[in-house]
Every structure is written in structure tokens, then in C-alpha cells.
Scaffold this active site. Structure first.
Site, mmCIF file in Angstrom:
data_model
loop_
_atom_site.group_PDB
_atom_site.id
_atom_site.type_symbol
_atom_site.label_atom_id
_atom_site.label_comp_id
_atom_site.label_asym_id
_atom_site.label_seq_id
_atom_site.Cartn_x
_atom_site.Cartn_y
_atom_site.Cartn_z
ATOM 1 N N LYS A 284 6.972 88.518 27.375
ATOM 2 C CA LYS A 284 6.421 89.865 27.360
ATOM 3 C C LYS A 284 6.767 90.587 26.064
ATOM 4 O O LYS A 284 5.983 91.379 25.539
ATOM 5 C CB LYS A 284 6.944 90.667 28.548
ATOM 6 C CG LYS A 284 6.334 92.073 28.620
ATOM 7 C CD LYS A 284 6.814 92.845 29.815
ATOM 8 C CE LYS A 284 6.211 94.244 29.818
ATOM 9 N NZ LYS A 284 6.684 95.074 30.931
ATOM 10 N N LYS B 245 18.036 84.919 15.639
ATOM 11 C CA LYS B 245 17.700 86.339 15.761
ATOM 12 C C LYS B 245 18.236 87.160 14.597
ATOM 13 O O LYS B 245 17.683 88.209 14.253
ATOM 14 C CB LYS B 245 18.236 86.893 17.080
ATOM 15 C CG LYS B 245 17.535 86.311 18.300
ATOM 16 C CD LYS B 245 18.097 86.895 19.592
ATOM 17 C CE LYS B 245 17.386 86.319 20.808
ATOM 18 N NZ LYS B 245 17.938 86.867 22.072
ATOM 19 N N LYS C 126 6.488 80.083 23.635
ATOM 20 C CA LYS C 126 6.746 80.332 25.048
ATOM 21 C C LYS C 126 6.139 81.667 25.463
ATOM 22 O O LYS C 126 6.077 82.607 24.670
ATOM 23 C CB LYS C 126 8.257 80.355 25.320
ATOM 24 C CG LYS C 126 8.918 78.995 25.321
ATOM 25 C CD LYS C 126 10.387 79.095 25.667
ATOM 26 C CE LYS C 126 10.594 79.513 27.107
ATOM 27 N NZ LYS C 126 12.032 79.480 27.507
#
Length: 328
Positions: free
Chosen positions: A195, A111, A192
Site C-alpha cells: 500500500k 532504506k 511486491k
């Protein structure tokens, strides 16, 4: 009964990846374990998020969990920030962790890659996750394989703290299902379902209507071939449809694949299975959305219970590390 702990970020509308990958196991776990489940809103702050959106998503996540079958009278369901012991213990554990081991965490490297500015919380949030777990004298932590490293950190910190300051924490074990559904994005089956990072047509929310589910499944990416076989590497789109039908029915993907010779009938059966499974969940979501006081009361009750459960471990840790007793 053994105590289990698990947490979920407040992404808002839960999707079928959440449901098959975690929530359904949570529902089963509450019947056979002393189950503690947490909506980890503090973890969401590691990335930029609008305050109003965070509040709304936290409530929506709670509604989705209760609608999916979590019973606040059976399990302990609460919001992380409602129990201050989480952040207090996290600081004690940060004073036990090392910069090097946090820097090596895979998710921090992924990240934070190529970013000029990274929040310090992105580095330290695995310690908060360890505090989440260790606060409740947790025996087992149901997680996916991608979270194994975080559980290992929690174990390492518990063992290190116990070694330095005396026996304080239960050392938890990861409970990784032998085969958990891995639901991928219907439009980008190499990723994957998510949302936050997925595609609108590729993500099926548990609150989607029958028509929305049908539209998304029928438009799901497959490939230019016509044979149906379970081959995630060569045929990821088809494999994802088989995984969805497997998760909904309990049959193995290979067994399901043998019944089909074209994609159309497979997609139709995926739609039918998901609609049948999710229709009562959607109805309960709509019902709870019209009665927010019910969910609010459940979370308040859960936070009070979680606070009581967390106190002994926090008190032990404070005393062991040398903090003076609180007045009163």
C-alpha cells in the site's frame, strides 16, 4: 502448546498480499498454538508519518485482522505501544547489541541508502523487534524469508544475553512456510504488493468491493504473448495472477496454468475466486467500522493480557542485568 509471536505494521487497509502472506496463517495458528499477535505501531515511527494517519491506520489494521478471522478471545491481539515492556526490554537489548551488526542489517542498508539524514530508530528497530519476540518466551516466529535476518538477530541477542547474564530468554525459531504466497503488484509485477510503495490499481485491499477487485484484475499487466504458463522470471504478470488463484483455491500454479490458453478466462476466474473469498471479510470490516468500541475493547483486553505475559521475561532480564527491584 508452543507459543508463536508475529507482528504487523499499521499500514491501514490490509491487502491480499498481507492476507495470503501472513494473516491467513495467523488465523490458522491461533487454533493450534498459544498465539500472540501485535500491531507494531512503534516500528512505523522509523519513517515520517502523520500522527493522525498513524492512529487511524492502527485502528483500521486491527479491524482488518479481526474481520479476517483473528479471535481476540482465542489469541492475544494488541497494539505494541500499549505494552511499555517492549521499549524497556529493547533498551536492555540495545545494551547487548553492537553497532556493527545493526549496520549490516539488510533493511537498514536498503532504506537508508543515499539518504543524508536517517533516523536512529531505523538502525535500532531490529532490536525492538527482538524485544517484541523475546518478551513472550516465544518458541516460533512465523515470518517470510525476507525477515529471516531479523529473527537471527533476535536469536543472537538472546544467546549473548544468556551467556553474559545467565539463562534468561527462550531462543526462538523462525517458522518459514515451505511455500507462502508471494503476491506482487498487479501493475508492476516485479515488485511486491504494497500500500505504501505500490500503485493504486496494482493493490487489492481486502475491503475492496467486487467491482473494484474486477477492475484491478482485468487491468493487471500481463505480456504480449498469449500462452499461460507459470514462469515468474519471464512472465511475472501472468505468474502473479496464477499465484493469486493458487492462494485462493489451494491448487498449485503449474496445475492451474495447464487449464488456460488465454489471459481473459484466467483473469475472470481470479476475480471470481477473490470476490468469493473476500466478500464476507469486507462485510465484517464494514460492520466493525460502525462499531469501533468492539475493537477498542478487544485491543484493551489484549494489551492487559500481553502485559501479564511479558512481565516474567522482563523481570528476569532486569534482575539478570543488575537493575534493582521495583518498589511494590
Amino acid at each position: 502448546m508452543a507459543r508463536i509471536f508475529s507482528g504487523i505494521q499499521p499500514s491501514g487497509d490490509l491487502h491480499v498480499g498481507n492476507y495470503f502472506g501472513a494473516v491467513r496463517q495467523w488465523v490458522a495458528g491461533q487454533a493450534v498454538s498459544d498465539a500472540v499477535y501485535c500491531i507494531v505501531d512503534l516500528h512505523a515511527l522509523t519513517l515520517d508519518i502523520d500522527p493522525a494517519a498513524l492512529r487511524a491506520r492502527t485502528v483500521d489494521t486491527a479491524i482488518g485482522l479481526v474481520a479476517s478471522g483473528l479471535d481476540p478471545d482465542v489469541c492475544t491481539l494488541f497494539v505494541q505501544s500499549h505494552v511499555p515492556a517492549h521499549t524497556e526490554l529493547a533498551w536492555l537489548l540495545e545494551c547487548t547489541a553492537s553497532y556493527g551488526e545493526l549496520r549490516r542489517m539488510t533493511q537498514f542498508k536498503d532504506k537508508g541508502k543515499d539518504q543524508e539524514s536517517v533516523r536512529a530508530s531505523l538502525l535500532t528497530y531490529p532490536v525492538l523487534m527482538a524485544a517484541d519476540i523475546l518478551l513472550y518466551d516465544t518458541d516460533r516466529v512465523p515470518v517470510g524469508d525476507d525477515q529471516r535476518q531479523h529473527i537471527e538477530l533476535a536469536r543472537d541477542l538472546a544467546i549473548r544475553f544468556n551467556s553474559r547474564y545467565g539463562d534468561t530468554f527462550v531462543v526462538p525459531e523462525a517458522a518459514i512456510p515451505p511455500r507462502a504466497a508471494r503476491v506482487m503488484d498487479l501493475q508492476r509485477p516485479e515488485n511486491k504488493m504494497s500500500k505504501s510503495t505500490g500503485t493504486p490499481l496494482g493493490t487489492i485491499a481486502i475491503a475492496d468491493s467486487a467491482d473494484e477487485i474486477a477492475k484491478k484484475v482485468r487491468r493487471a499487466v500481463t505480456d504480449t504473448e498469449s500462452d499461460v504458463r507459470y514462469d515468474p522470471a519471464a512472465k511475472p504478470g501472468v505468474a502473479n495472477l496464477l499465484e493469486l488463484l493458487s492462494a485462493a483455491t489451494g491448487e498449485e500454479p503449474d496445475t492451474i496454468a495447464a487449464r488456460y490458453h488465454a489471459y481473459g478466462p484466467l483473469k475472470a476466474d481470479v476475480v471470481e475466486a477473490l470476490v468469493e473469498l473476500l466478500t464476507p471479510v469486507r462485510a465484517r470490516i464494514l460492520e466493525l467500522s460502525d462499531d469501533p468500541a468492539t475493537v477498542s475493547a478487544a485491543l484493551e483486553k489484549g494489551a492487559a493480557k500481553a502485559g501479564r505475559l511479558a512481565s516474567p521475561a522482563l523481570d528476569r532480564a532486569r534482575a539478570a542485568i543488575g537493575l534493582t527491584a521495583r518498589a511494590g
